[in-house]
Design a protein around this motif. Structure first.
Motif, PDB file in Angstrom:
ATOM      1  N   VAL B  48      -0.827   0.532   2.335  1.00  0.00           N
ATOM      2  CA  VAL B  48      -0.205  -0.736   2.681  1.00  0.00           C
ATOM      3  C   VAL B  48       1.212  -0.453   3.184  1.00  0.00           C
ATOM      4  CG1 VAL B  48       0.456  -2.995   1.790  1.00  0.00           C
ATOM      5  CG2 VAL B  48      -1.542  -1.822   0.861  1.00  0.00           C
ATOM      6  N   LEU B  49       1.594  -1.101   4.275  1.00  0.00           N
ATOM      7  CA  LEU B  49       2.926  -0.904   4.840  1.00  0.00           C
ATOM      8  C   LEU B  49       3.686  -2.230   4.781  1.00  0.00           C
ATOM      9  CD1 LEU B  49       1.686   1.051   7.985  1.00  0.00           C
ATOM     10  CD2 LEU B  49       2.722   2.031   5.918  1.00  0.00           C
ATOM     11  N   VAL B  50       4.958  -2.183   4.407  1.00  0.00           N
ATOM     12  CA  VAL B  50       5.742  -3.409   4.285  1.00  0.00           C
ATOM     13  C   VAL B  50       7.071  -3.242   4.999  1.00  0.00           C
ATOM     14  CG1 VAL B  50       6.816  -5.032   2.671  1.00  0.00           C
ATOM     15  CG2 VAL B  50       4.747  -3.820   2.001  1.00  0.00           C
ATOM     16  N   ASN B  87       2.497   3.839  12.675  1.00  0.00           N
ATOM     17  CA  ASN B  87       1.111   4.071  13.105  1.00  0.00           C
ATOM     18  C   ASN B  87       0.119   3.184  12.346  1.00  0.00           C
ATOM     19  OD1 ASN B  87      -0.577   5.372  14.953  1.00  0.00           O
ATOM     20  ND2 ASN B  87      -1.192   6.922  13.454  1.00  0.00           N
ATOM     21  N   GLY B  88       0.576   2.014  11.953  1.00  0.00           N
ATOM     22  CA  GLY B  88      -0.262   1.083  11.206  1.00  0.00           C
ATOM     23  C   GLY B  88      -0.628  -0.139  12.025  1.00  0.00           C
ATOM     24  N   THR B  89      -1.362  -1.054  11.398  1.00  0.00           N
ATOM     25  CA  THR B  89      -1.748  -2.311  12.030  1.00  0.00           C
ATOM     26  C   THR B  89      -1.169  -3.456  11.204  1.00  0.00           C
ATOM     27  OG1 THR B  89      -3.811  -1.289  12.724  1.00  0.00           O
ATOM     28  CG2 THR B  89      -3.713  -3.690  12.816  1.00  0.00           C
ATOM     29  N   PRO B  90      -0.340  -4.329  11.819  1.00  0.00           N
ATOM     30  CA  PRO B  90       0.186  -5.467  11.047  1.00  0.00           C
ATOM     31  C   PRO B  90      -0.951  -6.420  10.690  1.00  0.00           C
ATOM     32  CG  PRO B  90       0.791  -5.670  13.370  1.00  0.00           C
ATOM     33  CD  PRO B  90       0.131  -4.337  13.205  1.00  0.00           C
ATOM     34  N   ARG B  91      -0.955  -6.935   9.477  1.00  0.00           N
ATOM     35  CA  ARG B  91      -2.047  -7.805   9.002  1.00  0.00           C
ATOM     36  C   ARG B  91      -1.558  -9.168   8.534  1.00  0.00           C
ATOM     37  NH1 ARG B  91      -6.602  -5.416  11.011  1.00  0.00           N
ATOM     38  NH2 ARG B  91      -6.782  -3.280  10.280  1.00  0.00           N
ATOM     39  N   THR B 143       8.819 -10.899   6.554  1.00  0.00           N
ATOM     40  CA  THR B 143       8.296  -9.680   5.955  1.00  0.00           C
ATOM     41  C   THR B 143       6.888  -9.473   6.485  1.00  0.00           C
ATOM     42  OG1 THR B 143       9.613  -9.930   3.962  1.00  0.00           O
ATOM     43  CG2 THR B 143       7.679  -8.519   3.790  1.00  0.00           C
ATOM     44  N   CYS B 144       6.610  -8.260   6.947  1.00  0.00           N
ATOM     45  CA  CYS B 144       5.300  -7.973   7.512  1.00  0.00           C
ATOM     46  C   CYS B 144       4.589  -6.938   6.651  1.00  0.00           C
ATOM     47  CB  CYS B 144       5.459  -7.455   8.934  1.00  0.00           C
ATOM     48  SG  CYS B 144       3.872  -7.279   9.769  1.00  0.00           S
ATOM     49  N   ILE B 145       3.314  -7.178   6.417  1.00  0.00           N
ATOM     50  CA  ILE B 145       2.483  -6.256   5.652  1.00  0.00           C
ATOM     51  C   ILE B 145       1.397  -5.724   6.590  1.00  0.00           C
ATOM     52  CG2 ILE B 145       0.936  -6.036   3.653  1.00  0.00           C
ATOM     53  CD1 ILE B 145       2.979  -8.972   3.377  1.00  0.00           C
ATOM     54  N   GLY B 146       1.200  -4.434   6.573  1.00  0.00           N
ATOM     55  CA  GLY B 146       0.190  -3.844   7.435  1.00  0.00           C
ATOM     56  C   GLY B 146      -0.585  -2.779   6.700  1.00  0.00           C
ATOM     57  N   ASP B 147      -1.478  -2.123   7.403  1.00  0.00           N
ATOM     58  CA  ASP B 147      -2.202  -1.036   6.764  1.00  0.00           C
ATOM     59  C   ASP B 147      -2.443   0.111   7.736  1.00  0.00           C
ATOM     60  OD1 ASP B 147      -4.387  -1.764   8.361  1.00  0.00           O
ATOM     61  OD2 ASP B 147      -5.326  -2.923   6.788  1.00  0.00           O
ATOM     62  N   ALA B 148      -2.797   1.245   7.188  1.00  0.00           N
ATOM     63  CA  ALA B 148      -3.114   2.439   7.973  1.00  0.00           C
ATOM     64  C   ALA B 148      -3.973   3.334   7.102  1.00  0.00           C
ATOM     65  CB  ALA B 148      -1.834   3.170   8.366  1.00  0.00           C
ATOM     66  N   PRO B 149      -4.914   4.069   7.718  1.00  0.00           N
ATOM     67  CA  PRO B 149      -5.644   5.064   6.920  1.00  0.00           C
ATOM     68  C   PRO B 149      -4.620   6.028   6.310  1.00  0.00           C
ATOM     69  CG  PRO B 149      -6.580   4.838   9.135  1.00  0.00           C
ATOM     70  CD  PRO B 149      -5.302   4.077   9.133  1.00  0.00           C
ATOM     71  N   LYS B 150      -4.885   6.423   5.076  1.00  0.00           N
ATOM     72  CA  LYS B 150      -3.945   7.251   4.302  1.00  0.00           C
ATOM     73  C   LYS B 150      -3.364   8.424   5.083  1.00  0.00           C
ATOM     74  CE  LYS B 150      -6.137   6.969  -0.293  1.00  0.00           C
ATOM     75  NZ  LYS B 150      -6.211   5.542  -0.195  1.00  0.00           N
ATOM     76  N   ASP B 151      -4.216   9.100   5.858  1.00  0.00           N
ATOM     77  CA  ASP B 151      -3.778  10.334   6.519  1.00  0.00           C
ATOM     78  C   ASP B 151      -3.200  10.075   7.902  1.00  0.00           C
ATOM     79  OD1 ASP B 151      -6.218   9.399   7.264  1.00  0.00           O
ATOM     80  OD2 ASP B 151      -7.090  11.373   7.676  1.00  0.00           O
ATOM     81  N   LYS B 152      -3.031   8.790   8.273  1.00  0.00           N
ATOM     82  CA  LYS B 152      -2.559   8.489   9.616  1.00  0.00           C
ATOM     83  C   LYS B 152      -1.140   7.931   9.652  1.00  0.00           C
ATOM     84  CE  LYS B 152      -6.235   9.445  12.258  1.00  0.00           C
ATOM     85  NZ  LYS B 152      -7.232   8.446  12.665  1.00  0.00           N
ATOM     86  N   VAL B 153      -0.549   7.647   8.483  1.00  0.00           N
ATOM     87  CA  VAL B 153       0.801   7.073   8.463  1.00  0.00           C
ATOM     88  C   VAL B 153       1.796   8.067   9.048  1.00  0.00           C
ATOM     89  CG1 VAL B 153       2.669   6.267   6.960  1.00  0.00           C
ATOM     90  CG2 VAL B 153       0.314   5.543   6.519  1.00  0.00           C
ATOM     91  N   VAL B 154       2.629   7.596   9.977  1.00  0.00           N
ATOM     92  CA  VAL B 154       3.605   8.474  10.624  1.00  0.00           C
ATOM     93  C   VAL B 154       5.009   8.055  10.211  1.00  0.00           C
ATOM     94  CG1 VAL B 154       4.532   9.306  12.812  1.00  0.00           C
ATOM     95  CG2 VAL B 154       2.073   8.862  12.589  1.00  0.00           C
ATOM     96  N   LYS B 155       5.739   8.982   9.618  1.00  0.00           N
ATOM     97  CA  LYS B 155       7.079   8.690   9.143  1.00  0.00           C
ATOM     98  C   LYS B 155       8.123   9.265  10.104  1.00  0.00           C
ATOM     99  CE  LYS B 155       6.391   9.925   4.708  1.00  0.00           C
ATOM    100  NZ  LYS B 155       6.708   9.741   3.274  1.00  0.00           N
ATOM    101  N   ARG B 156       9.377   9.108   9.711  1.00  0.00           N
ATOM    102  CA  ARG B 156      10.449   9.631  10.552  1.00  0.00           C
ATOM    103  C   ARG B 156      10.647  11.120  10.347  1.00  0.00           C
ATOM    104  NH1 ARG B 156      15.167   5.114   9.278  1.00  0.00           N
ATOM    105  NH2 ARG B 156      13.931   3.368  10.037  1.00  0.00           N
ATOM    106  N   SER B 157      10.095  11.632   9.267  1.00  0.00           N
ATOM    107  CA  SER B 157      10.528  12.935   8.776  1.00  0.00           C
ATOM    108  C   SER B 157       9.641  14.101   9.198  1.00  0.00           C
ATOM    109  CB  SER B 157      10.587  12.879   7.247  1.00  0.00           C
ATOM    110  OG  SER B 157       9.350  12.389   6.744  1.00  0.00           O
ATOM    111  N   GLY B 158       8.661  13.845  10.086  1.00  0.00           N
ATOM    112  CA  GLY B 158       7.701  14.914  10.366  1.00  0.00           C
ATOM    113  C   GLY B 158       7.923  15.713  11.633  1.00  0.00           C
ATOM    114  N   ALA B 159       9.011  15.478  12.351  1.00  0.00           N
ATOM    115  CA  ALA B 159       9.237  16.207  13.611  1.00  0.00           C
ATOM    116  C   ALA B 159       9.472  17.691  13.347  1.00  0.00           C
ATOM    117  CB  ALA B 159      10.428  15.604  14.350  1.00  0.00           C
ATOM    118  N   LYS B 160       8.948  18.548  14.249  1.00  0.00           N
ATOM    119  CA  LYS B 160       9.079  20.004  14.065  1.00  0.00           C
ATOM    120  C   LYS B 160       9.637  20.640  15.338  1.00  0.00           C
ATOM    121  CE  LYS B 160       6.252  20.451  10.246  1.00  0.00           C
ATOM    122  NZ  LYS B 160       6.104  18.986  10.154  1.00  0.00           N
TER     123      LYS B 160
END
Lengths: 352, 352
Positions: B48-50, B87-91, B143-160
């Protein structure tokens, strides 16, 4: 005087960093908190509950007598109360603030210290928010996310004919606390050395400034195996909430004047300001007690539970919603609760 | 003039009933919407994304040139954008409003019609909120609530290191739209028959008043099997967001001036108001385009995707964050984005 820091010295991101420093999630469902576009929560086999509230300076609070830390505490707790009122457990909150230029970093830190204290006590994670400027005054928007097992969520719409109507704690004290604070503010106006007189009325002040959400009642009911048929928290006043439950459940109700729980300090204050005590208890609002209905066969169990009072019963819809007075008359219940949309509502006394 | 109804005629509950009439949930996860203490959502195997946002009149919007319906649309869409940026979908959304007495029921209905239109277009359910009075102006909290498959959430911290840096659409147009609206407001001041001149600059106005969230890009990436390593939406400006990603990912970056996508209307307007074009594109903000990073081996695929531009690459942290100008020099990136916490920031032009 303590050191005061202009908010513009830190900027928005600096302020957020400072306010959210050291936050550690306590709930398993909190995967990612503050610091991304959205918070990331994980709820495997439960329902997610979301409630939101907006508090505006000059409408919902008066900073001449509300300390910022208390304000933060209350802003968080009243949202937790909404989640408990669905028979859920609050898990996360987001906090959005609009701040005018008269507030310093230390002011906002005091506000946040209250929010964080409430989170600590109730085991809730602060997971996000927004911080922005305001042209006038302070605006606080809190959204709370909670959970409940799928089959345990309690709505407003489940009350049934013959169900018992119960409330926790006592009613009207928060409203009388507000009357007291307003009175002392007016007496002390212009006198900077004025010391307000709250002796013997501490309970009223506490109910107004530092309300608690009734987590204890939810736990007690759960332990006793009682799932209410309908439930709400009393924010606008008993009458208003009861009418919501009866409307959404398509029922009527009878509540008994002599059963409504009122603290003696509330009674003394009502006498002093010449206000009808029952009207204050029915319509005062901001009690944040739980109002719920439960099947009749729980009568014995509920009668024995500490902090819970049976105040009436649900009826067929055609009987309407009424208060049965001490002399046996019936008075139709009306919603006269705090109505922030009506002009001057926030300072208006309920009709006697 | 159309019929105008005082809000006090309806009261808070009457107004909410009117605004939420006929709402039907479109998402399976929406179990209970408006009309209880909290909304009830059900997410079986997803995260769940908020996200939450607070918009204040006089800070974030000026009702002299922003129609209420557009304002409602934008308030909703910018929150959807935050969920897409994970990388989620607002619901679901909740909307809390504080309304001063100069607004009528019809005004608030216009605002809501924009919110509801956005919900319809993006398939989002309006599930709750709060409506209250304000002493001055309008405050909107979404306030928006959304969802994403567990392994698909993209954060700010993953750049390499070596990741490609990409943006969708073009940048700076919303900011130039704001400059244009402000200019025409000043020209037309005091003249009630004044007709503002937007000919040939409609795109800028649209970008400012009716931004869209880049759902299409999220879907395109998904279809192509590309999961970004880090992502944000551009609300404060490209520089500010890039610095967030690099800080949270512990990297540096290089972006190339000649790669930054800019519309020709943006360029013409920058010329007219004598503003550095690249500065406007880097710091203007409110573009609501997606900024993301992806592994280098997607270069060919990403180069061919419509609406996506590769503007640079991630580096080791010790190289810092810089813009490579057309003449090959390096300029350190600084966050000069819209800073609503700084005095007068909302009318301040970025430094050239």
């Amino acid at each position: 005087m303590e050191k005061q820091t202009e908010i513009s010295q830190l900027g928005e991101f600096g302020l957020i960093d400072r306010l959210t420093e050291g936050l550690q999630p306590v709930n398993e469902s909190t995967v990612t908190g503050v610091g991304d576009d959205a918070a990331q929560l994980r709820y495997p086999d439960t329902d997610v509950l979301v409630s939101t509230d907006l508090l505006v300076e000059g409408i919902h609070f008066d900073l001449t007598y509300v300390p910022l830390k208390h304000l933060g505490y209350k802003a968080a707790v009243v949202n937790f109360s909404d989640i408990y009122a669905m028979n859920g457990t609050p898990r996360q909150i987001t906090v959005a603030l609009a701040i005018s230029s008269r507030f310093t970093v230390e002011h906002i830190e005091a506000l946040y210290s209250g929010i964080r204290l409430a989170c600590e006590i109730y085991g809730v994670d602060l997971v996000g928010g927004d911080t922005t400027a305001s042209r006038s005054g302070l605006v606080i928007s809190v959204t709370c996310i909670g959970d409940a097992p799928k089959d345990k969520v309690v709505k407003r719409s489940g009350a049934k004919d013959t169900d018992l109507i119960c409330v926790s704690g006592d009613l009207g004290a928060a409203y009388m606390g507000l009357q007291l604070l307003e009175r002392e503010k007016n007496v002390g106006r212009g006198d900077k050395d004025f010391i307000p007189q709250f002796d013997g009325k501490e309970y009223l002040i506490e109910r107004q400034l530092k309300p608690e959400a009734r987590r204890d009642i939810i736990r007690e009911l759960d332990k006793a195996g009682i799932v209410p048929t309908a439930m709400m928290d009393i924010s606008d006043g008993l009458s208003s909430e009861l009418l919501h439950i009866c409307k959404d459940s398509n029922t009527g109700c009878r509540v008994y004047e002599d059963r409504i729980p009122i603290d003696y300090q509330t009674a003394i204050m009502a006498e002093e300001v010449n206000m009808n005590l029952v009207t204050a208890a029915l319509n005062g609002g901001e009690d944040y007690e739980l109002l719920f209905t439960a099947p009749l066969h729980y009568h014995e169990q509920l009668s024995k539970m500490e902090g819970i009072k049976i105040i009436g019963h649900i009826t067929k819809p055609e009987l309407g919603c009424a208060l049965v007075t001490r002399d046996g008359n019936e008075m139709q219940l009306r919603a006269q609760g705090f109505n922030h949309m009506a002009p001057e509502a926030e300072t208006e006394a309920p009709e006697a």
